[in-house]
Motif scaffolding. Structure first.
Motif, PDB file in Angstrom:
ATOM      1  N   LYS A 149      24.776 -15.655 -51.618  1.00  0.00           N
ATOM      2  CA  LYS A 149      25.780 -16.669 -51.928  1.00  0.00           C
ATOM      3  C   LYS A 149      25.651 -17.903 -51.030  1.00  0.00           C
ATOM      4  CE  LYS A 149      29.286 -13.440 -53.635  1.00  0.00           C
ATOM      5  NZ  LYS A 149      30.648 -12.872 -53.400  1.00  0.00           N
ATOM      6  N   ASP A 150      25.096 -17.711 -49.826  1.00  0.00           N
ATOM      7  CA  ASP A 150      25.038 -18.814 -48.856  1.00  0.00           C
ATOM      8  C   ASP A 150      23.693 -19.527 -48.825  1.00  0.00           C
ATOM      9  OD1 ASP A 150      27.619 -18.305 -48.090  1.00  0.00           O
ATOM     10  OD2 ASP A 150      27.063 -17.000 -46.413  1.00  0.00           O
ATOM     11  N   ILE A 151      22.675 -18.955 -49.426  1.00  0.00           N
ATOM     12  CA  ILE A 151      21.318 -19.495 -49.270  1.00  0.00           C
ATOM     13  C   ILE A 151      21.209 -20.928 -49.784  1.00  0.00           C
ATOM     14  CG2 ILE A 151      19.007 -19.306 -50.257  1.00  0.00           C
ATOM     15  CD1 ILE A 151      19.060 -16.381 -49.752  1.00  0.00           C
ATOM     16  N   PRO A 156      20.100 -28.296 -48.716  1.00  0.00           N
ATOM     17  CA  PRO A 156      19.857 -28.318 -50.180  1.00  0.00           C
ATOM     18  C   PRO A 156      18.957 -29.449 -50.628  1.00  0.00           C
ATOM     19  CG  PRO A 156      22.063 -29.119 -49.671  1.00  0.00           C
ATOM     20  CD  PRO A 156      21.497 -28.607 -48.387  1.00  0.00           C
ATOM     21  N   PHE A 157      18.726 -30.460 -49.784  1.00  0.00           N
ATOM     22  CA  PHE A 157      17.895 -31.588 -50.182  1.00  0.00           C
ATOM     23  C   PHE A 157      16.565 -31.605 -49.449  1.00  0.00           C
ATOM     24  CE2 PHE A 157      22.379 -33.006 -50.513  1.00  0.00           C
ATOM     25  CZ  PHE A 157      22.470 -32.889 -51.884  1.00  0.00           C
ATOM     26  N   HIS A 158      16.149 -30.450 -49.000  1.00  0.00           N
ATOM     27  CA  HIS A 158      14.820 -30.316 -48.412  1.00  0.00           C
ATOM     28  C   HIS A 158      13.898 -29.671 -49.438  1.00  0.00           C
ATOM     29  CE1 HIS A 158      11.589 -28.990 -45.717  1.00  0.00           C
ATOM     30  NE2 HIS A 158      12.022 -29.922 -44.890  1.00  0.00           N
ATOM     31  N   GLU A 159      12.660 -30.089 -49.429  1.00  0.00           N
ATOM     32  CA  GLU A 159      11.704 -29.596 -50.436  1.00  0.00           C
ATOM     33  C   GLU A 159      11.584 -28.074 -50.445  1.00  0.00           C
ATOM     34  OE1 GLU A 159       8.300 -32.851 -51.403  1.00  0.00           O
ATOM     35  OE2 GLU A 159       8.101 -31.773 -49.500  1.00  0.00           O
ATOM     36  N   MET A 160      11.670 -27.447 -49.291  1.00  0.00           N
ATOM     37  CA  MET A 160      11.486 -26.008 -49.225  1.00  0.00           C
ATOM     38  C   MET A 160      12.610 -25.251 -49.912  1.00  0.00           C
ATOM     39  SD  MET A 160      10.059 -25.114 -45.418  1.00  0.00           S
ATOM     40  CE  MET A 160      10.326 -23.374 -45.746  1.00  0.00           C
ATOM     41  N   PHE A 161      13.821 -25.817 -49.929  1.00  0.00           N
ATOM     42  CA  PHE A 161      14.995 -25.050 -50.345  1.00  0.00           C
ATOM     43  C   PHE A 161      15.602 -25.544 -51.652  1.00  0.00           C
ATOM     44  CE2 PHE A 161      14.634 -24.982 -45.715  1.00  0.00           C
ATOM     45  CZ  PHE A 161      14.603 -23.621 -45.482  1.00  0.00           C
ATOM     46  N   LEU A 162      14.827 -26.248 -52.454  1.00  0.00           N
ATOM     47  CA  LEU A 162      15.344 -26.764 -53.718  1.00  0.00           C
ATOM     48  C   LEU A 162      15.515 -25.663 -54.748  1.00  0.00           C
ATOM     49  CD1 LEU A 162      13.373 -30.108 -54.180  1.00  0.00           C
ATOM     50  CD2 LEU A 162      15.787 -29.826 -53.624  1.00  0.00           C
ATOM     51  N   SER A 163      14.533 -24.786 -54.867  1.00  0.00           N
ATOM     52  CA  SER A 163      14.522 -23.790 -55.936  1.00  0.00           C
ATOM     53  C   SER A 163      14.950 -22.420 -55.408  1.00  0.00           C
ATOM     54  CB  SER A 163      13.121 -23.678 -56.548  1.00  0.00           C
ATOM     55  OG  SER A 163      13.056 -22.600 -57.453  1.00  0.00           O
ATOM     56  N   PRO A 164      15.782 -21.687 -56.170  1.00  0.00           N
ATOM     57  CA  PRO A 164      16.144 -20.327 -55.748  1.00  0.00           C
ATOM     58  C   PRO A 164      14.953 -19.392 -55.665  1.00  0.00           C
ATOM     59  CG  PRO A 164      17.658 -21.133 -57.428  1.00  0.00           C
ATOM     60  CD  PRO A 164      16.525 -22.116 -57.362  1.00  0.00           C
ATOM     61  N   GLU A 165      13.900 -19.691 -56.422  1.00  0.00           N
ATOM     62  CA  GLU A 165      12.704 -18.855 -56.408  1.00  0.00           C
ATOM     63  C   GLU A 165      11.619 -19.414 -55.495  1.00  0.00           C
ATOM     64  OE1 GLU A 165      12.815 -16.022 -57.882  1.00  0.00           O
ATOM     65  OE2 GLU A 165      14.779 -16.458 -58.773  1.00  0.00           O
ATOM     66  N   GLY A 166      11.904 -20.501 -54.809  1.00  0.00           N
ATOM     67  CA  GLY A 166      10.911 -21.124 -53.945  1.00  0.00           C
ATOM     68  C   GLY A 166      10.737 -20.385 -52.629  1.00  0.00           C
ATOM     69  N   PRO A 167       9.741 -20.766 -51.871  1.00  0.00           N
ATOM     70  CA  PRO A 167       9.453 -20.064 -50.615  1.00  0.00           C
ATOM     71  C   PRO A 167      10.561 -20.216 -49.584  1.00  0.00           C
ATOM     72  CG  PRO A 167       8.158 -22.081 -50.773  1.00  0.00           C
ATOM     73  CD  PRO A 167       8.829 -21.902 -52.097  1.00  0.00           C
ATOM     74  N   GLY A 168      11.308 -21.333 -49.624  1.00  0.00           N
ATOM     75  CA  GLY A 168      12.348 -21.542 -48.630  1.00  0.00           C
ATOM     76  C   GLY A 168      13.498 -20.575 -48.772  1.00  0.00           C
ATOM     77  N   GLN A 169      14.111 -20.527 -49.967  1.00  0.00           N
ATOM     78  CA  GLN A 169      15.262 -19.647 -50.163  1.00  0.00           C
ATOM     79  C   GLN A 169      14.863 -18.178 -50.112  1.00  0.00           C
ATOM     80  OE1 GLN A 169      18.102 -20.529 -53.218  1.00  0.00           O
ATOM     81  NE2 GLN A 169      17.783 -22.749 -53.118  1.00  0.00           N
ATOM     82  N   GLN A 170      13.702 -17.833 -50.655  1.00  0.00           N
ATOM     83  CA  GLN A 170      13.260 -16.436 -50.611  1.00  0.00           C
ATOM     84  C   GLN A 170      12.932 -16.015 -49.169  1.00  0.00           C
ATOM     85  OE1 GLN A 170      13.229 -14.118 -53.125  1.00  0.00           O
ATOM     86  NE2 GLN A 170      14.393 -15.747 -54.146  1.00  0.00           N
ATOM     87  N   GLY A 171      12.268 -16.891 -48.423  1.00  0.00           N
ATOM     88  CA  GLY A 171      11.994 -16.576 -47.018  1.00  0.00           C
ATOM     89  C   GLY A 171      13.257 -16.460 -46.201  1.00  0.00           C
ATOM     90  N   LEU A 172      14.243 -17.299 -46.497  1.00  0.00           N
ATOM     91  CA  LEU A 172      15.519 -17.230 -45.795  1.00  0.00           C
ATOM     92  C   LEU A 172      16.229 -15.916 -46.074  1.00  0.00           C
ATOM     93  CD1 LEU A 172      17.347 -18.885 -43.965  1.00  0.00           C
ATOM     94  CD2 LEU A 172      18.360 -19.921 -45.995  1.00  0.00           C
TER      95      LEU A 172
END
Length: 499
Positions: A149-151, A156-172
């Protein structure tokens, strides 16, 4: 784990404050680290990003932190030399490390330097497969649901964390889930999200996990526990320091009932990632990993002084809301990295003063709250303290064969462990025998020296220089004896005897 009543009230205060701060941050697109709205900048192939990966024209394009290329290369070579000989550097040249951290670690070296400074690299080397085991495990469904819920709220405006399936949110998700399994008694705290995201921008997930562990256990122990007692204690320490640094501001905040938990909670828990421009945050983290929690207190005091440090500014704040708004409305030029960090490093607040003030405030809190259990003894004040702690742990390691080769060499010292009572008695007896043997040897040497001195004295000739000897004159022979001598043909000599 049930929280105490004070912790519940603190949590509600933090939640309310997070909503207030969050709404203001979402509307701002000036100098905050959240960047700008991607929808205004076109589709993905045409988006403009700054040098830190934020979409849109952010602070980094207007920052004064761009160094000449030649100077940047020189600093990179210095860090290369120090990291290759890291143990020698930390043992003998830590002052140089601190100075270079204050100047700012080059962006290309933060992925290497931050884990070395905070001890995350050494922790990862001691536990070579631990993160993979935690990553493969299922985890607690309740914690995973809360984390998911918090990811999307983290950068939210960084390239790594734009997509829920991207490397940023998944790595987090993987890093935060691994920490809930590594420390199940603490679980997950919302403030760990931006910290883990900040680390993932600089390094792979495994290194980010161990740096997060070091921050939570060595630099800020107790900050992310359910009771959050460490934050409450540091809030009182901050007020005590503010009373010395800015007495007028201290009186104003006390008069209007602006408690420290209304503003330092987000500052300290999130390490200013939600408060200051991103280039300034990077410089703060460089100094924080080097010098410890002292940097957080200095940054907070500078922010309060910049926001409320004059009588004109205090007159504009007639209550709690006006004061908090004034603290959020510091001009952006005052928050630029070079100017701001100069103010931070010039502020005279030492580790010893923080420790002394912390113990005094701890005694007061225990009197007013008998159930207060936190003690700041587990906190390590900076990279040097972390390095010394690592050396001590290295001495206590016994199964060194399982350790993989580290990025920097630490000498292995094997200490024999005494486990049985028989071994202890044997060692005690050996120590006593050694003492007796040393005593006998000392007595033998003393006796030998005494004999040598006596022999030297016996063989030494008398010293006659400067001395006068008086010999008794031989009396004359009797007359008969003279006559006998004369009769025998001998010549008789006359002796005159004084009367």
């Amino acid at each position: 784990m049930a929280a105490m009543p004070d912790a519940v009230s603190l949590t509600s205060t933090i939640d309310g404050m997070s909503d207030t701060f969050g709404s203001s941050l979402d509307l701002r697109d000036d100098c905050s680290s959240v960047g700008s709205d991607s929808e205004y900048d076109g589709a993905a192939p045409y988006r403009k990003t700054d040098r830190y990966g934020f979409i849109g024209q952010g602070t980094s394009d207007r920052s004064s932190g761009q160094l000449p290329l030649e100077l940047l290369r020189r600093r990179e070579m210095k860090w290369l030399d120090m990291t290759v000989h890291w143990e020698k550097t930390m043992s003998r040249r830590y002052k140089k490390v601190k100075l270079l951290c204050r100047k700012g670690i080059p962006s290309s070296w933060r992925a290497r330097c931050w884990p070395l400074l905070c001890g995350g690299q050494a922790a990862m080397d001691r536990n070579p497969r631990k993160y993979q085991e935690l990553d493969r495990a299922a985890g607690d469904p309740q914690w995973i649901e809360t984390i998911e819920k918090d990811i999307h709220r983290q950068f939210p405006f960084h390239e790594m964390f734009l997509s829920p399936e991207g490397p940023g949110q998944q790595g987090l998700l993987r890093v935060l889930k691994a920490y809930t399994m590594y420390r199940p008694e603490e679980g997950y705290c919302q403030a760990q999200g931006p910290i883990a995201a900040m680390l993932l921008m600089q390094m792979p997930a495994e290194q980010a996990f161990w740096c997060l562990v070091q921050i939570c256990e060595r630099y800020l122990p107790g900050y992310y526990s359910p009771e959050m007692e460490a934050v409450q204690l540091d809030g009182e320490v901050f007020v005590a320091l503010l009373k010395k640094v800015c007495p007028a501001v201290y009186k104003h905040l006390k008069k209007h009932g602006v408690g420290p938990l209304l503003y330092i909670t987000e500052w300290f828990l999130c390490l200013f990632t939600r408060t200051l421009p991103f280039p300034t945050v990077l410089r703060i983290w460089d100094a924080f990993f080097s010098e410890g929690v002292k940097v957080l207190f200095r940054v907070g005091l500078v922010l309060v002084r910049l926001a409320l440090g004059s009588s004109e500014k205090l007159k504009q704040c007639g209550g709690v809301l006006e004061t908090l708004e004034q603290m959020r409305s510091i001009p952006s030029q005052l928050l630029q990295e070079d100017f701001f960090m100069t103010e931070v490093h010039n502020l005279a607040v030492s580790d010893r003063e923080i420790q002394r003030t912390g113990l005094a405030q701890l005694a007061k809190m225990k009197k007013s709250r008998p159930g207060f259990k936190y003690h700041p003894g587990a906190r390590l004040y900076g990279a040097k303290a972390v390095f010394d702690d690592q050396q001590l742990r290295q001495v206590q390691w016994h199964d060194t064969d399982t350790l993989p080769p580290s990025g920097f060499s630490i000498p292995t010292i094997v200490v024999e462990e005494v486990t049985t009572q028989k071994t202890k008695e044997e060692r005690k007896r050996e120590r006593e025998e050694l003492k007796e043997q040393s005593k006998r040897e000392a007595a033998r040497q003393q006796e030998s020296k005494r004999r040598e001195l006596e022999e030297k004295k016996a063989s030494r000739k008398p010293n006659t220089r400067g001395k006068t000897f008086h010999f008794q004159r031989k009396p004359p022979a009797p007359a008969a004896e003279h006559q006998d001598r004369k009769g025998s043909g001998g010549s008789l000599k006359r002796y005159s005897v004084p009367s």
